[in-house]
Design an enzyme around this catalytic site. Sequence first.
Site, PDB file in Angstrom:
ATOM      1  N   HIS A  80       0.849  -1.197   0.000  1.00 46.89           N
ATOM      2  CA  HIS A  80       0.000   0.000   0.000  1.00 46.89           C
ATOM      3  C   HIS A  80       0.878   1.237   0.000  1.00 46.89           C
ATOM      4  O   HIS A  80       2.104   1.137   0.072  1.00 46.89           O
ATOM      5  CB  HIS A  80      -0.987   0.003   1.174  1.00 46.89           C
ATOM      6  CG  HIS A  80      -0.382   0.054   2.534  1.00 46.89           C
ATOM      7  ND1 HIS A  80       0.436  -0.941   3.038  1.00 46.89           N
ATOM      8  CD2 HIS A  80      -0.468   0.987   3.530  1.00 46.89           C
ATOM      9  CE1 HIS A  80       0.812  -0.633   4.266  1.00 46.89           C
ATOM     10  NE2 HIS A  80       0.292   0.536   4.582  1.00 46.89           N
ATOM     11  N   HIS A  82       1.505   3.878   2.021  1.00 43.39           N
ATOM     12  CA  HIS A  82       1.987   4.668   3.157  1.00 43.39           C
ATOM     13  C   HIS A  82       3.497   4.888   3.054  1.00 43.39           C
ATOM     14  O   HIS A  82       4.221   4.089   2.457  1.00 43.39           O
ATOM     15  CB  HIS A  82       1.605   3.995   4.466  1.00 43.39           C
ATOM     16  CG  HIS A  82       0.168   4.233   4.841  1.00 43.39           C
ATOM     17  ND1 HIS A  82      -0.487   3.531   5.832  1.00 43.39           N
ATOM     18  CD2 HIS A  82      -0.747   5.116   4.348  1.00 43.39           C
ATOM     19  CE1 HIS A  82      -1.736   3.968   5.932  1.00 43.39           C
ATOM     20  NE2 HIS A  82      -1.913   4.928   5.040  1.00 43.39           N
ATOM     21  N   ASP A  84       5.997   4.581   4.864  1.00 41.11           N
ATOM     22  CA  ASP A  84       6.970   3.625   5.377  1.00 41.11           C
ATOM     23  C   ASP A  84       7.000   2.351   4.530  1.00 41.11           C
ATOM     24  O   ASP A  84       7.725   1.406   4.857  1.00 41.11           O
ATOM     25  CB  ASP A  84       6.677   3.279   6.835  1.00 41.11           C
ATOM     26  CG  ASP A  84       5.240   2.851   7.086  1.00 41.11           C
ATOM     27  OD1 ASP A  84       4.335   3.333   6.376  1.00 41.11           O
ATOM     28  OD2 ASP A  84       5.002   2.045   8.011  1.00 41.11           O
ATOM     29  N   HIS A  85       6.250   2.314   3.433  1.00 43.00           N
ATOM     30  CA  HIS A  85       6.179   1.122   2.584  1.00 43.00           C
ATOM     31  C   HIS A  85       6.606   1.366   1.137  1.00 43.00           C
ATOM     32  O   HIS A  85       7.345   0.561   0.577  1.00 43.00           O
ATOM     33  CB  HIS A  85       4.744   0.572   2.575  1.00 43.00           C
ATOM     34  CG  HIS A  85       4.308  -0.009   3.876  1.00 43.00           C
ATOM     35  ND1 HIS A  85       4.181  -1.361   4.093  1.00 43.00           N
ATOM     36  CD2 HIS A  85       3.993   0.589   5.047  1.00 43.00           C
ATOM     37  CE1 HIS A  85       3.797  -1.580   5.349  1.00 43.00           C
ATOM     38  NE2 HIS A  85       3.681  -0.408   5.941  1.00 43.00           N
TER      39      HIS A  85
END
Length: 297
Positions: A80, A82, A84-85
């Site tokens: 996804h 976000h 941090d990804h």
Amino acid sequence: MIPYVREIEFEYGRCDQVSPLIRRVIADNPGPFTYTGTGTYIVGRGTVAVIDPGPDLDGHLQALLAALDGETVSHILVTHHHSDHSPLARPLARATGATIYGRRAPHLAEAASDLTLEAGDDDGFRPDVEIADGAVFEGPGWTLRAVTTPGHTSNHVCFALAEENALFSGDHIMGWSTTVITPPDGDMGAYFASLDKVKALDFDTLWPTHGSPVREVAPFIQAYADHRRAREAQILAALAAGPTTIKAMVPTLYAAVDPRLHPAAAMSVLAHVLLLVKEGRVTCEGVAGLDSEYRLA
């Protein structure tokens, strides 16, 4: 009680072989929403897939490139959007020539500032290939399949590794903590349905992007769902005492939780309440929000 799995042995930047087909490199971005940091997974040998490249940190990019030295990256898979990804997906693709697969970031009205999570959104995330449920990605000795799991975000997707009957669960299910559901993109009804979907697939192991693997999968998912239903019951009990707001409920409902997480908790309560309103069990004056007054229907 959720049987959390919080023990983890690692060093930032080190590539660890965590299963016969899986290696993991953890980014140096610890925090209340990321636990020890983002765990980027490398699947296979020779020709590999990379799952959730993580935040745009040069140190993490260099650690990944060192781990991938001499190998071909055929797929970069993102659970996804976000921050941090997904942000490192494009720099990693430029460095390796790989193709990025995922589901694009949703276009939504800007959330109010008091609804912002520390993790934040990567609003510019655009995969090279938009994937659907059941899409298959293959390499020598490994097969990955997309399992769409909306709830945490509308574009969340997990990846099932057939050879190990394992699921890379992103933020959908985490061993160290519950998952934040953040309206308007996060949806509690969709989240319950996605939990049921994953449980029915009967995986042996879950590999979350943050923290350690979950080995006792079915009881863990059941505990996750039971926790959400218990929170729903607490909200209904609070409303049974009289009309109130989400901001008024959170300090009591989450008294045992780190206060830094209360803004995120408020979002999850909002997600619960929006579902209850949709089901006709709760009413709201005006537009549903953190300061709106709610009452039992």
